[in-house]
Write a protein that holds these residues in place. Structure first.
Motif, PDB file in Angstrom:
ATOM      1  N   LEU A   1      -8.682  -4.040  22.438  1.00  0.00           N
ATOM      2  CA  LEU A   1      -8.466  -3.211  21.248  1.00  0.00           C
ATOM      3  C   LEU A   1      -9.136  -3.867  20.054  1.00  0.00           C
ATOM      4  O   LEU A   1      -8.925  -5.057  19.789  1.00  0.00           O
ATOM      5  CB  LEU A   1      -6.972  -3.047  20.990  1.00  0.00           C
ATOM      6  CG  LEU A   1      -6.560  -2.108  19.852  1.00  0.00           C
ATOM      7  CD1 LEU A   1      -6.972  -0.669  20.158  1.00  0.00           C
ATOM      8  CD2 LEU A   1      -5.056  -2.182  19.614  1.00  0.00           C
ATOM      9  N   GLY A   2      -9.957  -3.117  19.351  1.00  0.00           N
ATOM     10  CA  GLY A   2     -10.651  -3.660  18.197  1.00  0.00           C
ATOM     11  C   GLY A   2      -9.737  -3.836  17.004  1.00  0.00           C
ATOM     12  O   GLY A   2      -8.932  -2.954  16.677  1.00  0.00           O
ATOM     13  N   PHE A   3      -9.846  -4.975  16.341  1.00  0.00           N
ATOM     14  CA  PHE A   3      -9.093  -5.289  15.126  1.00  0.00           C
ATOM     15  C   PHE A   3     -10.086  -5.531  14.001  1.00  0.00           C
ATOM     16  O   PHE A   3     -10.942  -6.407  14.098  1.00  0.00           O
ATOM     17  CB  PHE A   3      -8.220  -6.521  15.356  1.00  0.00           C
ATOM     18  CG  PHE A   3      -7.474  -6.997  14.132  1.00  0.00           C
ATOM     19  CD1 PHE A   3      -6.892  -6.106  13.240  1.00  0.00           C
ATOM     20  CD2 PHE A   3      -7.336  -8.361  13.882  1.00  0.00           C
ATOM     21  CE1 PHE A   3      -6.190  -6.557  12.122  1.00  0.00           C
ATOM     22  CE2 PHE A   3      -6.642  -8.827  12.773  1.00  0.00           C
ATOM     23  CZ  PHE A   3      -6.065  -7.919  11.887  1.00  0.00           C
ATOM     24  N   VAL A   4      -9.975  -4.740  12.950  1.00  0.00           N
ATOM     25  CA  VAL A   4     -10.811  -4.910  11.766  1.00  0.00           C
ATOM     26  C   VAL A   4      -9.890  -5.364  10.635  1.00  0.00           C
ATOM     27  O   VAL A   4      -9.203  -4.544  10.025  1.00  0.00           O
ATOM     28  CB  VAL A   4     -11.529  -3.600  11.381  1.00  0.00           C
ATOM     29  CG1 VAL A   4     -12.439  -3.828  10.172  1.00  0.00           C
ATOM     30  CG2 VAL A   4     -12.337  -3.066  12.559  1.00  0.00           C
ATOM     31  N   PRO A   5      -9.806  -6.670  10.352  1.00  0.00           N
ATOM     32  CA  PRO A   5      -8.873  -7.142   9.318  1.00  0.00           C
ATOM     33  C   PRO A   5      -9.020  -6.422   7.986  1.00  0.00           C
ATOM     34  O   PRO A   5      -8.020  -6.133   7.316  1.00  0.00           O
ATOM     35  CB  PRO A   5      -9.219  -8.634   9.201  1.00  0.00           C
ATOM     36  CG  PRO A   5      -9.706  -9.012  10.563  1.00  0.00           C
ATOM     37  CD  PRO A   5     -10.486  -7.810  11.030  1.00  0.00           C
ATOM     38  N   ASP A   6     -10.263  -6.078   7.600  1.00  0.00           N
ATOM     39  CA  ASP A   6     -10.450  -5.416   6.311  1.00  0.00           C
ATOM     40  C   ASP A   6      -9.984  -3.972   6.299  1.00  0.00           C
ATOM     41  O   ASP A   6      -9.895  -3.364   5.230  1.00  0.00           O
ATOM     42  CB  ASP A   6     -11.916  -5.500   5.874  1.00  0.00           C
ATOM     43  CG  ASP A   6     -12.278  -6.876   5.348  1.00  0.00           C
ATOM     44  OD1 ASP A   6     -11.389  -7.755   5.306  1.00  0.00           O
ATOM     45  OD2 ASP A   6     -13.458  -7.090   4.988  1.00  0.00           O
ATOM     46  N   HIS A   7      -9.675  -3.397   7.469  1.00  0.00           N
ATOM     47  CA  HIS A   7      -9.019  -2.088   7.472  1.00  0.00           C
ATOM     48  C   HIS A   7      -7.618  -2.179   6.878  1.00  0.00           C
ATOM     49  O   HIS A   7      -7.023  -1.151   6.520  1.00  0.00           O
ATOM     50  CB  HIS A   7      -8.942  -1.542   8.894  1.00  0.00           C
ATOM     51  CG  HIS A   7     -10.158  -0.773   9.295  1.00  0.00           C
ATOM     52  ND1 HIS A   7     -10.318  -0.242  10.564  1.00  0.00           N
ATOM     53  CD2 HIS A   7     -11.277  -0.441   8.612  1.00  0.00           C
ATOM     54  CE1 HIS A   7     -11.478   0.386  10.632  1.00  0.00           C
ATOM     55  NE2 HIS A   7     -12.076   0.272   9.459  1.00  0.00           N
ATOM     56  N   TYR A   8      -7.093  -3.403   6.795  1.00  0.00           N
ATOM     57  CA  TYR A   8      -5.747  -3.623   6.261  1.00  0.00           C
ATOM     58  C   TYR A   8      -5.782  -4.271   4.884  1.00  0.00           C
ATOM     59  O   TYR A   8      -4.749  -4.752   4.401  1.00  0.00           O
ATOM     60  CB  TYR A   8      -4.949  -4.453   7.256  1.00  0.00           C
ATOM     61  CG  TYR A   8      -4.692  -3.706   8.538  1.00  0.00           C
ATOM     62  CD1 TYR A   8      -3.581  -2.887   8.677  1.00  0.00           C
ATOM     63  CD2 TYR A   8      -5.597  -3.768   9.592  1.00  0.00           C
ATOM     64  CE1 TYR A   8      -3.365  -2.163   9.834  1.00  0.00           C
ATOM     65  CE2 TYR A   8      -5.384  -3.049  10.755  1.00  0.00           C
ATOM     66  CZ  TYR A   8      -4.271  -2.245  10.870  1.00  0.00           C
ATOM     67  OH  TYR A   8      -4.062  -1.519  12.019  1.00  0.00           O
ATOM     68  N   LEU A   9      -6.933  -4.257   4.281  1.00  0.00           N
ATOM     69  CA  LEU A   9      -7.076  -4.771   2.927  1.00  0.00           C
ATOM     70  C   LEU A   9      -6.756  -3.615   1.967  1.00  0.00           C
ATOM     71  O   LEU A   9      -7.579  -3.173   1.186  1.00  0.00           O
ATOM     72  CB  LEU A   9      -8.507  -5.295   2.739  1.00  0.00           C
ATOM     73  CG  LEU A   9      -8.803  -6.268   1.628  1.00  0.00           C
ATOM     74  CD1 LEU A   9      -9.968  -7.164   2.017  1.00  0.00           C
ATOM     75  CD2 LEU A   9      -9.169  -5.513   0.363  1.00  0.00           C
ATOM     76  N   THR A  10      -5.537  -3.105   2.085  1.00  0.00           N
ATOM     77  CA  THR A  10      -5.170  -1.861   1.407  1.00  0.00           C
ATOM     78  C   THR A  10      -3.900  -1.993   0.577  1.00  0.00           C
ATOM     79  O   THR A  10      -3.323  -0.983   0.168  1.00  0.00           O
ATOM     80  CB  THR A  10      -4.956  -0.737   2.438  1.00  0.00           C
ATOM     81  OG1 THR A  10      -4.002  -1.182   3.425  1.00  0.00           O
ATOM     82  CG2 THR A  10      -6.254  -0.377   3.144  1.00  0.00           C
ATOM     83  N   GLU A  11      -3.457  -3.228   0.331  1.00  0.00           N
ATOM     84  CA  GLU A  11      -2.171  -3.377  -0.352  1.00  0.00           C
ATOM     85  C   GLU A  11      -2.227  -3.015  -1.827  1.00  0.00           C
ATOM     86  O   GLU A  11      -1.187  -2.809  -2.456  1.00  0.00           O
ATOM     87  CB  GLU A  11      -1.632  -4.798  -0.172  1.00  0.00           C
ATOM     88  CG  GLU A  11      -2.463  -5.905  -0.798  1.00  0.00           C
ATOM     89  CD  GLU A  11      -3.481  -6.502   0.155  1.00  0.00           C
ATOM     90  OE1 GLU A  11      -3.758  -7.706   0.040  1.00  0.00           O
ATOM     91  OE2 GLU A  11      -4.017  -5.765   1.006  1.00  0.00           O
ATOM     92  N   TYR A  12      -3.436  -2.937  -2.384  1.00  0.00           N
ATOM     93  CA  TYR A  12      -3.561  -2.641  -3.809  1.00  0.00           C
ATOM     94  C   TYR A  12      -4.359  -1.364  -4.037  1.00  0.00           C
ATOM     95  O   TYR A  12      -5.432  -1.171  -3.442  1.00  0.00           O
ATOM     96  CB  TYR A  12      -4.250  -3.786  -4.553  1.00  0.00           C
ATOM     97  CG  TYR A  12      -3.585  -5.123  -4.382  1.00  0.00           C
ATOM     98  CD1 TYR A  12      -2.202  -5.254  -4.501  1.00  0.00           C
ATOM     99  CD2 TYR A  12      -4.327  -6.259  -4.099  1.00  0.00           C
ATOM    100  CE1 TYR A  12      -1.587  -6.478  -4.338  1.00  0.00           C
ATOM    101  CE2 TYR A  12      -3.719  -7.495  -3.938  1.00  0.00           C
ATOM    102  CZ  TYR A  12      -2.350  -7.597  -4.055  1.00  0.00           C
ATOM    103  OH  TYR A  12      -1.747  -8.811  -3.893  1.00  0.00           O
ATOM    104  N   ALA A  13      -3.834  -0.511  -4.883  1.00  0.00           N
ATOM    105  CA  ALA A  13      -4.556   0.698  -5.307  1.00  0.00           C
ATOM    106  C   ALA A  13      -4.089   1.041  -6.714  1.00  0.00           C
ATOM    107  O   ALA A  13      -2.900   1.328  -6.931  1.00  0.00           O
ATOM    108  CB  ALA A  13      -4.294   1.861  -4.363  1.00  0.00           C
ATOM    109  N   TYR A  14      -5.001   0.975  -7.659  1.00  0.00           N
ATOM    110  CA  TYR A  14      -4.644   1.301  -9.037  1.00  0.00           C
ATOM    111  C   TYR A  14      -4.095   2.723  -9.082  1.00  0.00           C
ATOM    112  O   TYR A  14      -4.730   3.666  -8.579  1.00  0.00           O
ATOM    113  CB  TYR A  14      -5.865   1.168  -9.943  1.00  0.00           C
ATOM    114  CG  TYR A  14      -5.587   1.531 -11.380  1.00  0.00           C
ATOM    115  CD1 TYR A  14      -4.621   0.850 -12.110  1.00  0.00           C
ATOM    116  CD2 TYR A  14      -6.291   2.569 -11.998  1.00  0.00           C
ATOM    117  CE1 TYR A  14      -4.362   1.186 -13.421  1.00  0.00           C
ATOM    118  CE2 TYR A  14      -6.041   2.906 -13.309  1.00  0.00           C
ATOM    119  CZ  TYR A  14      -5.066   2.212 -14.024  1.00  0.00           C
ATOM    120  OH  TYR A  14      -4.814   2.554 -15.331  1.00  0.00           O
ATOM    121  N   PRO A  15      -2.900   2.913  -9.647  1.00  0.00           N
ATOM    122  CA  PRO A  15      -2.274   4.238  -9.612  1.00  0.00           C
ATOM    123  C   PRO A  15      -3.125   5.352 -10.206  1.00  0.00           C
ATOM    124  O   PRO A  15      -2.994   6.516  -9.808  1.00  0.00           O
ATOM    125  CB  PRO A  15      -0.987   4.035 -10.426  1.00  0.00           C
ATOM    126  CG  PRO A  15      -0.686   2.571 -10.295  1.00  0.00           C
ATOM    127  CD  PRO A  15      -2.025   1.896 -10.257  1.00  0.00           C
TER     128      PRO A  15
END
Length: 776
Positions: free
Chosen positions: A438-452
């Motif tokens: 199974l492929g894991f792309v760590p940057d697919h989870y670089l999503t903790e921040y999003a300016y409202p």
């Protein structure tokens, strides 16, 4: 003196691979007179170690001094607790923070630190104060305070390290780093952080307002901000380790715990991996540990646990083993409102799956409850105690605050009896995999921040959340696991072994370097199953079709289902594994593919447009499925079979919910691990590569139960026995004898021994049979 090291993804104690089974006991929440009882309960349950937080908030006195010997209150006598654990032969996993969480106020940081250094509490988007009690980890004032705390506690631990004859076998560095800013979508954006970020990024984002990024360039900014914070966390951990070693803590492993489960699911757990893996990857004698809060284990979330472990292992080096530092135990009734009751069977199922996947340390959290002591100085906050849970704490634990045991205690004792029986084998075994990764792309989870205020960033995050990791609706990973596949994960942001079919849940965003790596993999002979959307843009939003062009494909925009529009698709040809013909199924989203040279496998039902194709590119091939096809196990196994991958283990269980994998040791011994996470009793015949195992006898597997079976011992009534150690069986049912190959096993007449264990090599051949040569 004991030598404890990490090597070959094992915990080596005096050079011998070992399993460490632990329970969390908070001495500071217990009267001194109760410490011995709780440690004895650990031993009774089958644990070999105790873990505990060592809160700065509890040990620092109002005058700023630190009490670790109980002079200012027995609950602070850390040295006494450590010595008591040593007397009982329990190893200690020390967790001294500085952050400890554990429902403590300020996450375990003294009030004084915030009062004396208000600048360490960061501001975030639009200059607003951070809504949690987080701290700028690299603020000089905070690091100075941490150094003073370490100067007090680390010498105490150093005196009691295992190499020095003491009980301390491992030390955790801080706790859940990065979690508070993630869950609140509040990155640290103080002036000092922004200046450091500008230097780190070479001023690439000077045209944006960092505290309110939106518009052109915001996607690249958000991506860079996430990457920058990962670098900050790595620097912070390096500081902590350097100071701990400076104060004498050397010669035992260090641990970093990974946060991210929630709501009974692990879909966001890889965010924690993504945040922290740069801090421990490749670092000697340092490894990660999971925090598992999944509640029950069912067909709905069993893949969450399996994939979480696989993603952790994907970024470990050759020496770093899997561990679990907070392995949820108890009823789950954390709000004391009876809104949740986790069955005890969940503990057994999760433990069995994790040891099968190579977890070498499991720490049951929280093992024993207690009482929150008062603060030295009242805070006027309604309870004036060290924690916000009230007076009693850990009321859902296997051992409650008053010392009474609940159903979870019996479950831990039961499963640890099975694990201890096979511990000598399990500690030196690795999971065996099928021809799939199974492929894991760590940057697919670089999503903790999003300016409202940035709608484009929020849309990109939503797209990634929908398709990444386990795939849309989690079907991709769930289908693999429940169809019988055992699989590792591979980090696609690094070079990876190309010996397996690569399976990737794909969003419309995929970084150009990853697309380039995947394209080269297929063109050089690799086999790829891409499920989700065909990637069409880079992380900064720029068009990027490197992979699509290499596969000779193009795609239209996503077509979404609505309350009045119901997109449906139909598998055809070799992709249709159903006996009732070409079944039409509804999907939630699809994307039309243009693929002139491709073999069409799935079409939209109305238009006939391809939404699933098989293409050949270079010397390799790929199947691209651009719809969220349901979890029909025959469909997914059919797709993988087209790429040449089939599960080694198959069975005839009538209901989905059987998980099967195997582990093997250096001497060739093999264990088969079976779990029934379904709510129904099942009976099955298990096959390996098409050949019936265990003489083709049916295996009875009650609902929500598991087994560890030694492969190669022949014909055995496994409904009554389970492995209990090398050459040992334990009776599970009421019968007095079981057939193993050509041997008849009988239990001793001694009532005290009946129902316990029997040695295979001490039993006589059954009448009319010859002695087997393959017993294990």
């Amino acid at each position: 003196m004991r030598d404890i090291r990490l090597g070959r993804r094992r915990i080596l104690i005096d050079g011998v691979p070992s399993l460490v089974m632990s329970g969390e006991v908070h001495y500071f929440r217990l009267a001194v007179r109760d410490w011995g009882d709780r440690l004895d309960r650990l031993l009774e349950a089958g644990c070999t170690a105790v873990a505990t937080y060592m809160p700065w908030l509890v040990h620092e006195l109002p005058d700023g001094s630190v009490d670790l010997t109980g002079k200012a209150g027995g609950h602070r006598d850390l040295t006494g607790f450590l010595d008591l654990a040593a007397e009982r032969g329990l190893a200690v996993i020390a967790r001294p923070g500085p952050f400890v969480m554990a429902e403590l106020k300020n996450e375990g940081i003294p009030y004084r630190v915030y009062a004396r250094h208000p600048q360490v509490h960061p501001v975030t988007w639009d200059g607003a104060p951070a809504p949690t009690r987080t701290i700028d980890y690299l603020a000089p004032a905070f690091l100075q305070e941490v150094d003073a705390w370490y100067a007090a506690i680390m010498p105490v631990l150093a005196e009691r390290l295992a190499p020095n004859g003491g009980p301390v076998a491992a030390v955790q560095l801080d706790n859940e780093v990065g979690m508070l800013s993630w869950v609140s979508n509040s990155p640290d954006l103080t002036d000092g952080v922004l200046a450091d970020f500008a230097a780190w990024s070479d001023g690439a984002f000077g045209g944006l307002s960092p505290r309110g990024p939106s518009g052109p360039g915001s996607l690249a900014f958000h991506h860079a901000l996430g990457a920058y914070n990962r670098d900050r966390y790595a620097r912070y951990f390096a500081f902590l380790r350097e100071r701990a070693e400076a104060y004498g803590v050397r010669g035992v492993p260090y641990l970093v715990n990974i946060h991210g489960t929630g709501g009974g699911r692990g879909r966001t757990y890889p965010i924690g991996i993504s945040q922290l893996y740069r801090a421990y990857q490749g670092q000697p004698q340092l490894t990660s540990g999971s925090d598992h809060y999944l509640g029950d284990l069912t067909v709905g979330n069993v893949a969450d646990l399996y994939v979480g472990n696989a993603f952790m292992a994907a970024v470990h080096d050759a020496d770093q083993p899997l561990t679990s530092l907070e392995f949820e135990a108890g009823t789950g009734d954390y709000g004391e409102d009876l809104s949740l009751m986790v069955p005890p069977s969940a503990l057994e199922l999760k433990t069995r799956l994790c040891v099968a996947q190579g977890n070498r340390l499991i720490n049951y959290y929280l093992f024993a409850g207690g009482v929150n002591p008062p603060l030295d100085l009242p805070a006027g906050d309604g309870n004036d105690r060290v924690a916000f849970t009230g007076e009693r704490h850990g009321f859902a634990a296997p051992v409650d605050p008053e010392g009474r045991t609940g159903p979870a205690f019996a479950a831990i004792r039961s499963v640890l009896s099975a694990v201890r029986g096979a511990a000598e084998l399990l500690a030196d075994m690795d999971e065996e995999y099928d021809d799939v990764a199974l492929g894991f792309v760590p940057d697919h989870y670089l999503t903790e921040y999003a300016y409202p205020g940035d709608a484009e960033r929020r849309a990109v995050v939503a797209d990634l959340e929908r398709f990444r990791g386990m795939g849309s609706r989690d079907v991709l990973a769930r289908a693999l696991l429940l169809a019988g596949f055992s699989f590792p994960a591979v980090d696609l942001q690094e070079d990876f072994a190309r010996d397996r079919v690569l399976v990737l849940g794909s969003a419309t965003t995929l970084a150009a370097p990853v697309q380039r790596r995947l394209a080269a993999y297929v063109l050089d002979g690799g086999r790829l199953l891409l499920a989700g959307m065909l990637p069409g843009r880079d992380t900064d939003g720029a068009p990027c079709t490197i992979l699509a062009e290499a596969l000779g494909l193009s795609a239209g925009p996503p077509v979404e289902g609505t309350a009045e529009f119901f997109p449906s698709v139909r598998a055809e040809g070799r992709a249709d594994g159903r006996a009732d013909g070409h079944a039409e199924v509804r999907v939630g989203v699809l994307q039309h593919l243009s693929a002139p040279e491709a073999e069409v496998l799935v079409r939209e039902a109305v238009s006939g447009a391809p939404v699933g194709v098989r293409v050949r590119a270079g010397s390799g091939q790929a199947i691209v499925l651009t719809c969220d096809y349901p979890c029909h196990l025959d469909f997914w196994t059919g797709l993988l079979a087209l790429l040449g991958a089939r599960p080694r283990h198959t069975h005839d269980a009538p209901v989905p919910g059987i998980v099967v994998t195997s582990t093997a040791g250096p001497d060739g011994q093999r264990l088969v691990h079976l779990l029934n996470v379904s709510p129904v009793d099942q009976s099955l015949v298990l096959r390996r590569d098409g050949v019936p195992l265990f003489g083709g006898r049916g295996i009875d597997l009650p609902a929500r139960s598991g087994l560890m079976l030694p492969e190669g011992v022949g014909d055995l009534a496994w409904s009554t026995c389970e492995l209990a150690g090398p050459g040992l069986l334990r009776r599970r049912g009421t019968g007095d004898a079981a057939q193993v190959g050509d041997r008849l096993l009988t239990w001793p007449d001694d009532p005290a021994a009946r129902g316990e264990t029997v040695r295979l090599d001490q039993e006589r051949p059954a009448p009319g049979h010859s002695t087997p040569s393959n017993g294990s």
